[in-house]
Design a protein around this motif. Structure first.
Motif, PDB file in Angstrom:
ATOM      1  N   PRO A   5       0.809  -1.226   0.000  1.00 53.22           N
ATOM      2  CA  PRO A   5       0.000   0.000   0.000  1.00 53.22           C
ATOM      3  C   PRO A   5       0.839   1.272   0.000  1.00 53.22           C
ATOM      4  CG  PRO A   5      -0.899  -1.582   1.552  1.00 53.22           C
ATOM      5  CD  PRO A   5       0.419  -2.117   1.117  1.00 53.22           C
ATOM      6  N   VAL A   6       2.027   1.217   0.631  1.00 48.56           N
ATOM      7  CA  VAL A   6       2.916   2.382   0.630  1.00 48.56           C
ATOM      8  C   VAL A   6       3.386   2.672  -0.795  1.00 48.56           C
ATOM      9  CG1 VAL A   6       5.094   3.318   1.518  1.00 48.56           C
ATOM     10  CG2 VAL A   6       3.664   1.886   2.989  1.00 48.56           C
ATOM     11  N   VAL A   7       3.739   1.613  -1.542  1.00 51.84           N
ATOM     12  CA  VAL A   7       4.150   1.774  -2.950  1.00 51.84           C
ATOM     13  C   VAL A   7       3.004   2.362  -3.767  1.00 51.84           C
ATOM     14  CG1 VAL A   7       4.921   0.570  -5.022  1.00 51.84           C
ATOM     15  CG2 VAL A   7       5.822  -0.109  -2.784  1.00 51.84           C
ATOM     16  N   ALA A   8       1.788   1.848  -3.523  1.00 47.89           N
ATOM     17  CA  ALA A   8       0.620   2.325  -4.272  1.00 47.89           C
ATOM     18  C   ALA A   8       0.343   3.803  -3.986  1.00 47.89           C
ATOM     19  CB  ALA A   8      -0.598   1.482  -3.920  1.00 47.89           C
ATOM     20  N   LEU A   9       0.391   4.194  -2.707  1.00 56.01           N
ATOM     21  CA  LEU A   9       0.129   5.589  -2.336  1.00 56.01           C
ATOM     22  C   LEU A   9       1.198   6.521  -2.911  1.00 56.01           C
ATOM     23  CD1 LEU A   9      -0.994   5.087   1.371  1.00 56.01           C
ATOM     24  CD2 LEU A   9      -2.415   5.864  -0.526  1.00 56.01           C
ATOM     25  N   ALA A  10       2.473   6.069  -2.876  1.00 61.91           N
ATOM     26  CA  ALA A  10       3.553   6.882  -3.438  1.00 61.91           C
ATOM     27  C   ALA A  10       3.352   7.071  -4.944  1.00 61.91           C
ATOM     28  CB  ALA A  10       4.906   6.224  -3.156  1.00 61.91           C
ATOM     29  N   ALA A  11       2.933   6.019  -5.632  1.00 60.22           N
ATOM     30  CA  ALA A  11       2.709   6.104  -7.080  1.00 60.22           C
ATOM     31  C   ALA A  11       1.570   7.081  -7.395  1.00 60.22           C
ATOM     32  CB  ALA A  11       2.397   4.724  -7.630  1.00 60.22           C
ATOM     33  N   LEU A  12       0.516   7.052  -6.596  1.00 62.27           N
ATOM     34  CA  LEU A  12      -0.599   7.977  -6.792  1.00 62.27           C
ATOM     35  C   LEU A  12      -0.179   9.413  -6.489  1.00 62.27           C
ATOM     36  CD1 LEU A  12      -3.470   5.873  -5.173  1.00 62.27           C
ATOM     37  CD2 LEU A  12      -3.176   6.371  -7.624  1.00 62.27           C
ATOM     38  N   LYS A  13       0.616   9.582  -5.427  1.00 60.50           N
ATOM     39  CA  LYS A  13       1.058  10.924  -5.042  1.00 60.50           C
ATOM     40  C   LYS A  13       1.903  11.576  -6.134  1.00 60.50           C
ATOM     41  CE  LYS A  13       4.051  13.307  -1.707  1.00 60.50           C
ATOM     42  NZ  LYS A  13       3.185  14.482  -1.491  1.00 60.50           N
ATOM     43  N   PRO A  42      -5.806   5.074 -10.386  1.00 58.76           N
ATOM     44  CA  PRO A  42      -6.484   3.837  -9.967  1.00 58.76           C
ATOM     45  C   PRO A  42      -6.880   2.954 -11.137  1.00 58.76           C
ATOM     46  CG  PRO A  42      -7.299   5.683  -8.691  1.00 58.76           C
ATOM     47  CD  PRO A  42      -6.414   6.268  -9.748  1.00 58.76           C
ATOM     48  N   GLU A  43      -7.057   3.557 -12.307  1.00 57.26           N
ATOM     49  CA  GLU A  43      -7.478   2.770 -13.474  1.00 57.26           C
ATOM     50  C   GLU A  43      -6.301   2.228 -14.287  1.00 57.26           C
ATOM     51  OE1 GLU A  43      -8.641   5.888 -12.867  1.00 57.26           O
ATOM     52  OE2 GLU A  43     -10.473   5.157 -11.886  1.00 57.26           O
ATOM     53  N   SER A  44      -5.092   2.679 -13.980  1.00 57.95           N
ATOM     54  CA  SER A  44      -3.921   2.218 -14.735  1.00 57.95           C
ATOM     55  C   SER A  44      -3.734   0.717 -14.555  1.00 57.95           C
ATOM     56  CB  SER A  44      -2.659   2.953 -14.266  1.00 57.95           C
ATOM     57  OG  SER A  44      -2.791   4.346 -14.457  1.00 57.95           O
ATOM     58  N   THR A  45      -3.247   0.053 -15.607  1.00 53.90           N
ATOM     59  CA  THR A  45      -3.030  -1.389 -15.540  1.00 53.90           C
ATOM     60  C   THR A  45      -1.555  -1.712 -15.745  1.00 53.90           C
ATOM     61  OG1 THR A  45      -3.529  -1.605 -17.895  1.00 53.90           O
ATOM     62  CG2 THR A  45      -5.354  -1.947 -16.329  1.00 53.90           C
ATOM     63  N   TYR A  49       6.483  -4.489  -7.861  1.00 54.87           N
ATOM     64  CA  TYR A  49       7.883  -4.344  -8.274  1.00 54.87           C
ATOM     65  C   TYR A  49       7.989  -3.294  -9.387  1.00 54.87           C
ATOM     66  CZ  TYR A  49       8.937  -8.796  -5.853  1.00 54.87           C
ATOM     67  OH  TYR A  49       9.093  -9.791  -4.937  1.00 54.87           O
ATOM     68  N   ARG A  50       7.136  -3.428 -10.407  1.00 58.40           N
ATOM     69  CA  ARG A  50       7.183  -2.536 -11.562  1.00 58.40           C
ATOM     70  C   ARG A  50       6.818  -1.096 -11.179  1.00 58.40           C
ATOM     71  NH1 ARG A  50       7.616  -4.877 -16.500  1.00 58.40           N
ATOM     72  NH2 ARG A  50       7.344  -7.144 -16.647  1.00 58.40           N
ATOM     73  N   VAL A  51       5.782  -0.950 -10.382  1.00 62.46           N
ATOM     74  CA  VAL A  51       5.349   0.395  -9.964  1.00 62.46           C
ATOM     75  C   VAL A  51       6.437   1.052  -9.115  1.00 62.46           C
ATOM     76  CG1 VAL A  51       3.676   1.670  -8.577  1.00 62.46           C
ATOM     77  CG2 VAL A  51       2.905  -0.152 -10.116  1.00 62.46           C
ATOM     78  N   ALA A  52       7.047   0.298  -8.180  1.00 57.52           N
ATOM     79  CA  ALA A  52       8.112   0.847  -7.332  1.00 57.52           C
ATOM     80  C   ALA A  52       9.285   1.334  -8.178  1.00 57.52           C
ATOM     81  CB  ALA A  52       8.577  -0.207  -6.326  1.00 57.52           C
ATOM     82  N   GLU A  53       9.606   0.575  -9.260  1.00 61.86           N
ATOM     83  CA  GLU A  53      10.689   0.972 -10.152  1.00 61.86           C
ATOM     84  C   GLU A  53      10.366   2.303 -10.832  1.00 61.86           C
ATOM     85  OE1 GLU A  53      13.461  -1.042 -13.642  1.00 61.86           O
ATOM     86  OE2 GLU A  53      11.419  -1.779 -13.305  1.00 61.86           O
ATOM     87  N   GLN A  54       9.104   2.503 -11.195  1.00 61.58           N
ATOM     88  CA  GLN A  54       8.708   3.750 -11.846  1.00 61.58           C
ATOM     89  C   GLN A  54       8.719   4.936 -10.870  1.00 61.58           C
ATOM     90  OE1 GLN A  54       5.106   3.383 -14.340  1.00 61.58           O
ATOM     91  NE2 GLN A  54       5.384   1.148 -14.223  1.00 61.58           N
ATOM     92  N   VAL A  55       8.353   4.672  -9.603  1.00 56.93           N
ATOM     93  CA  VAL A  55       8.374   5.745  -8.591  1.00 56.93           C
ATOM     94  C   VAL A  55       9.807   6.197  -8.345  1.00 56.93           C
ATOM     95  CG1 VAL A  55       7.908   6.324  -6.170  1.00 56.93           C
ATOM     96  CG2 VAL A  55       6.246   4.978  -7.487  1.00 56.93           C
ATOM     97  N   ILE A  95      13.706   4.992  -6.309  1.00 56.91           N
ATOM     98  CA  ILE A  95      14.133   4.652  -4.953  1.00 56.91           C
ATOM     99  C   ILE A  95      14.113   5.852  -4.021  1.00 56.91           C
ATOM    100  CG2 ILE A  95      16.579   4.949  -5.495  1.00 56.91           C
ATOM    101  CD1 ILE A  95      15.021   2.343  -3.117  1.00 56.91           C
ATOM    102  N   ASP A  96      14.533   7.027  -4.512  1.00 50.81           N
ATOM    103  CA  ASP A  96      14.601   8.206  -3.637  1.00 50.81           C
ATOM    104  C   ASP A  96      13.211   8.679  -3.229  1.00 50.81           C
ATOM    105  OD1 ASP A  96      17.369   8.230  -3.707  1.00 50.81           O
ATOM    106  OD2 ASP A  96      17.436   9.468  -5.513  1.00 50.81           O
ATOM    107  N   ARG A  97      12.312   8.797  -4.197  1.00 49.30           N
ATOM    108  CA  ARG A  97      10.966   9.256  -3.878  1.00 49.30           C
ATOM    109  C   ARG A  97      10.240   8.229  -3.002  1.00 49.30           C
ATOM    110  NH1 ARG A  97       8.062  11.611  -9.232  1.00 49.30           N
ATOM    111  NH2 ARG A  97       8.480   9.472  -9.960  1.00 49.30           N
ATOM    112  N   LEU A  98      10.469   6.943  -3.279  1.00 52.27           N
ATOM    113  CA  LEU A  98       9.830   5.891  -2.475  1.00 52.27           C
ATOM    114  C   LEU A  98      10.328   5.935  -1.028  1.00 52.27           C
ATOM    115  CD1 LEU A  98       7.877   3.542  -2.501  1.00 52.27           C
ATOM    116  CD2 LEU A  98       9.767   2.030  -3.166  1.00 52.27           C
ATOM    117  N   ALA A  99      11.652   6.136  -0.850  1.00 51.56           N
ATOM    118  CA  ALA A  99      12.219   6.215   0.498  1.00 51.56           C
ATOM    119  C   ALA A  99      11.678   7.436   1.246  1.00 51.56           C
ATOM    120  CB  ALA A  99      13.739   6.282   0.419  1.00 51.56           C
ATOM    121  N   GLU A 100      11.560   8.570   0.546  1.00 51.67           N
ATOM    122  CA  GLU A 100      11.034   9.782   1.169  1.00 51.67           C
ATOM    123  C   GLU A 100       9.587   9.580   1.626  1.00 51.67           C
ATOM    124  OE1 GLU A 100      10.045  14.438  -0.047  1.00 51.67           O
ATOM    125  OE2 GLU A 100      11.065  13.109  -1.455  1.00 51.67           O
ATOM    126  N   PHE A 101       8.776   8.961   0.766  1.00 51.80           N
ATOM    127  CA  PHE A 101       7.378   8.736   1.110  1.00 51.80           C
ATOM    128  C   PHE A 101       7.249   7.721   2.253  1.00 51.80           C
ATOM    129  CE2 PHE A 101       3.121   6.978   0.640  1.00 51.80           C
ATOM    130  CZ  PHE A 101       2.372   8.144   0.522  1.00 51.80           C
TER     131      PHE A 101
END
Length: 416
Positions: free
Chosen positions: A332-340, A346-349, A389-395, A397-403
């Motif tokens: 959920p943290v990865v998902a929220l970071a991707a949305l932020k 939410p509709e992306s596949t 995994y794929r979404v985290a790669e797009q976010v 590492i730095d932005r994911l760690a900050e979030f």
């Protein structure tokens, strides 16, 4: 008359010498008498009240009454921790009227499982003002054997079986790491709160017992007793009852915790059951567990070494102190970071083929055949590994760690 009384002294010079010596002796006697009168005046009139107070303190003794510690319940009011009656064997020279020989002392040491020299060393530490504890939290069978021995060797030997409140953990396997345990008060604690504790008191050393020590401990009472010169009780002059500690109700559910204990058995690990609506912790189990009551009595070096050297680490609270990968909790943290950061909606596949490659490494999804094309909602429902995994790669590492830090990861929780 005066001359006649000295007629037996023939020489006039000798008579005068005798008269001077007599007057000198009378003067000395007079000075001593005046000094005694002056001392009596000082003792009676000037310092009389202070000596009277000192005399009263020697005659009237103040005793502390230990308050009953507060009880601990689960969310449904089921009792988890209460108090029980324990027994200590103390040696008080003030109440001793006869000495015991080595054979009689050996009877006591054998019952306690001590060497005779150990018993004697413990007795030497006692004084009429401070009895020594020979044995702590002795069981009922030992108490019965001691009572039988005292019936034979006498009850005026200075040994006393002293009732004392002890903590009773009704379900020692249920959240012992969170309930905590009791231990003897340390010198630093005695100095930080003078008058609240005395040497030998038990205080909370970990968990809830420590965190809520002030609420659970209550307030000690006092009893003023008149005693004779041998420190034997004559009568109670005044009594201030002790105030019991406050009861504590936890969010945990006893039945849920017992179920976790059954599931884990002797396997090492940890589990938490939380009410997602309120954040209440309903169950928390760290396995293997330990009996917290062992810390309320003298812990032998053998038992401590066994606990400390156990490879499964029963003393470690694995729920809050163990370091583990967060696993699917982090999705959920990865998902929220991707949305932020606008990486997806939410509709992306995202397509999951069942495997994710990063450099020369391959990471498989829990579903080896893959989930196919997934939306965010479906990815969370299926807990798809490759999707995140794929979404985290797009976010990144730095932005994911900050979030993640903003969500509380990598920070102290304040628990324990």
């Amino acid at each position: 008359m005066r001359r006649e009384s000295l007629e037996w002294i023939s020489d006039e010079a000798e008579r005068r010498i005798f008269q001077r010596r007599t007057l000198f002796a009378l003067g000395i006697i007079g000075l001593v008498f005046c000094a005694i009168l002056l001392r009596l005046f000082v003792l009676q009139m000037i310092r009389g009240e202070s000596y009277l107070a000192l005399s009263e303190r020697n005659r009237i003794r103040e005793y502390r009454i230990t308050p009953p510690r507060g009880l601990i319940f689960d969310r449904n009011g089921r009792l988890l921790v209460d108090n029980r009656l324990g027994f200590n064997l103390i040696y008080n020279p003030a109440s001793r009227k006869k000495r015991l020989d080595d054979e009689q002392l050996r009877i006591i040491s054998t019952i306690l499982g001590l060497e005779l020299d150990e018993l004697k060393d413990a007795m030497k530490q006692a004084s009429i003002y401070k009895p020594s504890r020979i044995a702590v939290d002795i069981d009922y069978s030992t108490v019965a054997k001691l009572e039988e021995a005292f019936n034979i060797i006498g009850r005026d030997t200075g040994f006393e079986i002293q009732p004392t409140p002890k903590r009773n953990y009704r379900y020692p396997q249920v959240v012992p790491h969170f309930l905590g345990h009791m231990g003897e008060v340390c010198i630093a604690h005695l100095k930080s709160e003078p008058g609240v504790y005395r040497e030998g008191d038990l205080v909370g050393k970990a968990g809830i017992e420590k965190a809520l020590e002030k609420e659970l401990r209550g307030k000690a009472g006092r009893e003023w007793v008149e005693e004779n010169a041998f420190h034997q009780r004559i009568r109670t002059l005044r009594l201030e009852p002790a105030t019991p500690g406050k009861n504590v109700y936890l969010t945990i559910d006893l039945e849920l915790n017992l179920e976790l204990v059954k599931i884990f058995g002797q396997r090492a690990g940890a589990a938490v059951v939380m009410d997602a609506r309120t954040g209440d912790i309903l169950a928390a189990h760290s396995s293997p567990w330990f009996d917290p009551s062992i810390f309320g009595r003298s812990l032998s070096p053998q038992v401590w070494k066994q606990l400390e050297s156990d490879p499964s680490h029963p003393l470690l609270n694995k729920v809050i102190s163990g370091l583990y990968p967060p696993g699917s909790v982090f999705k959920p943290v990865v998902a929220l970071a991707a949305l932020k950061y606008g990486v997806l909606t939410p509709e992306s596949t995202v397509f999951c083929p069942g495997i994710y490659r990063l450099g020369s490494f391959e990471y498989r999804c829990w579903k080896r055949d893959g989930h196919g094309l997934l939306s965010l909602h479906r990815a969370i429902v299926e807990s798809c590994d490759v999707y995140f995994y794929r979404v985290a790669e797009q976010v990144g590492i730095d932005r994911l760690a900050e979030f993640a830090r903003a969500c509380g990861f990598g920070k102290r929780t304040g628990i324990g």
